[in-house]
Design a protein around this motif. Structure first.
Motif, PDB file in Angstrom:
ATOM      1  N   LYS A  48      -6.535  -2.064  -5.798  1.00  0.00           N
ATOM      2  CA  LYS A  48      -7.476  -1.022  -5.394  1.00  0.00           C
ATOM      3  C   LYS A  48      -6.785   0.328  -5.477  1.00  0.00           C
ATOM      4  N   ALA A  49      -7.545   1.382  -5.692  1.00  0.00           N
ATOM      5  CA  ALA A  49      -6.992   2.735  -5.680  1.00  0.00           C
ATOM      6  C   ALA A  49      -8.094   3.706  -5.312  1.00  0.00           C
ATOM      7  N   LEU A  50      -7.767   4.619  -4.419  1.00  0.00           N
ATOM      8  CA  LEU A  50      -8.712   5.642  -3.969  1.00  0.00           C
ATOM      9  C   LEU A  50      -8.112   7.012  -4.149  1.00  0.00           C
ATOM     10  N   TYR A  51      -8.801   7.896  -4.840  1.00  0.00           N
ATOM     11  CA  TYR A  51      -8.468   9.314  -4.793  1.00  0.00           C
ATOM     12  C   TYR A  51      -9.648  10.006  -4.143  1.00  0.00           C
ATOM     13  N   GLY A  52      -9.420  10.500  -2.949  1.00  0.00           N
ATOM     14  CA  GLY A  52     -10.485  11.121  -2.177  1.00  0.00           C
ATOM     15  C   GLY A  52     -10.155  11.051  -0.706  1.00  0.00           C
ATOM     16  N   LYS A  70      -3.376   0.186  -3.479  1.00  0.00           N
ATOM     17  CA  LYS A  70      -3.007  -1.137  -2.988  1.00  0.00           C
ATOM     18  C   LYS A  70      -2.699  -2.018  -4.190  1.00  0.00           C
ATOM     19  N   TYR A  71      -1.569  -2.712  -4.118  1.00  0.00           N
ATOM     20  CA  TYR A  71      -1.145  -3.529  -5.245  1.00  0.00           C
ATOM     21  C   TYR A  71      -0.371  -4.749  -4.769  1.00  0.00           C
ATOM     22  N   THR A  72      -0.234  -5.724  -5.659  1.00  0.00           N
ATOM     23  CA  THR A  72       0.557  -6.906  -5.375  1.00  0.00           C
ATOM     24  C   THR A  72       1.688  -7.003  -6.387  1.00  0.00           C
ATOM     25  N   ALA A  98     -14.775   9.568  -3.014  1.00  0.00           N
ATOM     26  CA  ALA A  98     -13.959   8.742  -3.914  1.00  0.00           C
ATOM     27  C   ALA A  98     -14.256   9.107  -5.356  1.00  0.00           C
ATOM     28  N   GLN A  99     -13.203   9.391  -6.119  1.00  0.00           N
ATOM     29  CA  GLN A  99     -13.366   9.700  -7.539  1.00  0.00           C
ATOM     30  C   GLN A  99     -13.499   8.414  -8.339  1.00  0.00           C
ATOM     31  N   ALA A 100     -14.506   8.345  -9.175  1.00  0.00           N
ATOM     32  CA  ALA A 100     -14.719   7.155 -10.001  1.00  0.00           C
ATOM     33  C   ALA A 100     -13.609   7.024 -11.039  1.00  0.00           C
ATOM     34  N   GLY A 101     -13.246   5.780 -11.348  1.00  0.00           N
ATOM     35  CA  GLY A 101     -12.277   5.519 -12.407  1.00  0.00           C
ATOM     36  C   GLY A 101     -10.836   5.528 -11.989  1.00  0.00           C
ATOM     37  N   MET A 137       0.837  -1.201   0.000  1.00  0.00           N
ATOM     38  CA  MET A 137       0.000   0.000   0.000  1.00  0.00           C
ATOM     39  C   MET A 137       0.872   1.251   0.000  1.00  0.00           C
ATOM     40  N   VAL A 138       0.513   2.219  -0.822  1.00  0.00           N
ATOM     41  CA  VAL A 138       1.209   3.506  -0.875  1.00  0.00           C
ATOM     42  C   VAL A 138       0.167   4.609  -0.751  1.00  0.00           C
ATOM     43  N   THR A 139       0.418   5.558   0.138  1.00  0.00           N
ATOM     44  CA  THR A 139      -0.488   6.676   0.353  1.00  0.00           C
ATOM     45  C   THR A 139       0.252   7.975   0.070  1.00  0.00           C
ATOM     46  N   THR A 140      -0.342   8.844  -0.755  1.00  0.00           N
ATOM     47  CA  THR A 140       0.293  10.102  -1.138  1.00  0.00           C
ATOM     48  C   THR A 140      -0.685  11.250  -0.941  1.00  0.00           C
TER      49      THR A 140
END
Length: 445
Positions: free
Chosen positions: A50-54, A117-119, A76-79, A26-29
């Motif tokens: 997974k990815a969240l911008y918001g 979040k990535y693998t 959360a921004q779609a897309g 997981m990386v948070t910016t």
């Protein structure tokens, strides 16, 4: 020493790292200006989950923010996840900034962040420079499944040897393509030319390269099985064995000619310096065209050399220095000297967080963190550089080893540390920095 205190359990667990390579990273910016988010895989390639911008809580990226900017936790921004998958899937390293996903404002007046979040899973990874060909192939009885392919340029270092600067400046030339999958999926082997005639030209005047990630699977494999768990036993076993050989000793010798550069690097794991000599221990090393009197003293060694190398290099994937770095005194006047370093690579976890992001360290249940090394600053012009002004990435002599991460995280099952000047102080004003951490997970005693 930490690098020889690796328990049998840890070695066994790490040697099978690729079975657990699908653990989540997981990386948070924080969305401050043009902060860079960096995803990377030491082994395998990126698979965004997974990815969240918001914003989904009131704690993340909240320092110094008024309560009203943290109030909406269903923002959360779609897309966003699709954009990250298109940009990053199948690559070893992927850097973007929040401008890349900030195509709209999902919650006006709320301070937002990008959390991905990535693998990492052990796909085959091939890069072919423009004018070359990518060769994909599998063992007998297996066929290719392409995970991702991209033709363009995303950095100034790949396929750059002796290319004119103007041809490698454009790093915003990323063109995902399904051409490789169309040509190669289901075949035992396949060759694809990295050329504009095959992929068209995504950025005229730029020297490009083709990047491909693929796996090999049995012809009888189920097409409905998720790609990252359809890895052949042979691939998993072969790659997991890499970590058993990662502790073999490497040696680099650099003659003390002007500002010669010594480079230590680990494809797997991180650097652990064992011994280092600046001086002379024999009459043969670095002796070409040197008069005998300058080789006579073979008991010449500068004190503190190994400690200086450990401080500078331990815990890093790559470490470059020159002899000026350790030539703080002359241990034997009139003798021609050299720097000789012996080191090992061992399978520690390696995390890089760009300034304004957070480093997330975590272990499996029942295990705790032991930080091997941490550094806040800048040592190259490529890491955490996406769309940063040139003036902010020029200073690469900004390396500041720190024990803050160890103090905060050692003995814990998980730990989050913000990569910021407020935590580490500012080792080089005006330079955009990053935090680099190496750590291992060990069982509680």
């Amino acid at each position: 020493m930490l690098h020889i205190r690796l328990s049998t359990a840890l070695l066994l667990a790490t040697s099978c790292a690729l079975w657990t390579a699908v653990s989540m990273e997981m990386v948070t910016t924080c969305d401050n200006g043009d902060n860079v988010q960096r995803l990377s895989c030491d082994l395998g390639v990126i698979a965004v989950q997974k990815a969240l911008y918001g914003r989904e809580d009131k704690v993340t990226c909240s320092a110094g923010k008024p309560p009203q900017q943290l109030a909406n936790t269903e923002c959360a921004q779609a897309g966003t996840v699709d954009a990250l998958k298109t940009r990053c899937n199948g690559k070893k390293v992927c850097e973007i900034n929040t401008d890349f996903v900030r195509t709209s404002d999902p919650c006006y007046g709320i301070f937002k962040y990008l959390q991905t979040k990535y693998t990492c899973f052990p796909a085959n990874h091939v890069v072919a420079c423009e004018g070359s060909s990518a060769h994909l192939y599998c063992d007998e009885g297996q066929v290719i499944t392409v995970y991702g392919a991209d033709y363009g340029r995303r950095d100034q270092t790949t396929c750059s040897y002796k290319r004119p600067e103007a041809q490698i400046l454009n790093v915003d030339c990323s063109n995902p393509t399904n051409i490789v999958a169309t040509r190669c999926n289901g075949k035992n082997s396949c060759t694809v030319e990295a050329s504009n005639s095959v992929f068209t030209d995504p950025c005229g005047g730029t020297y490009k390269y083709l990047e491909v990630a693929y796996v090999c699977e049995s012809k009888t494999g189920s097409s409905e099985t998720m790609l990252h768990i359809r890895l052949s036993t042979a691939l998993l076993l072969a790659t997991s064995c890499v970590l058993w050989t990662a502790v073999s000793m490497e040696m680099v010798t650099t003659c003390d000619n002007d500002d010669n550069v010594q480079r230590l690097s680990c494809d797997v794991g991180v650097i652990a310096v064992q011994t280092a000599l600046y001086g002379r221990a024999d009459e043969v090393t670095c002796s070409e065209e040197i008069p005998p009197q300058q080789l006579a003293n073979t008991a010449c060694a500068q004190e503190g050399t190994v400690d200086a190398l450990k401080t500078r290099c331990n815990g890093k994937k790559v470490c470059e220095i020159n002899t000026d770095f350790i030539r703080t005194s002359d241990p034997c006047d009139g003798i021609f000297k050299y720097l000789q370093t012996k080191y090992t690579c061992f399978p520690a976890n390696h995390v890089v967080a760009c300034e304004g992001s957070s480093a997330h360290l975590y272990c499996d249940k029942g295990q705790v963190i032991t930080v091997y090394g941490a550094d806040y600053g800048r040592r190259d012009q490529t890491t955490c550089s996406y769309k940063r002004p040139e003036s902010k990435i020029l200073n690469v002599d900004c390396s500041n080893p720190t024990n803050i991460v160890a103090t905060r995280c050692d003995g814990k099952n998980s730990c989050t540390v913000e990569a910021s000047n407020s935590v580490f102080t500012d080792p080089c004003g005006g330079t955009y920095k990053y935090l680099e951490v190496a750590y291992v997970c060990d069982y509680r005693m």
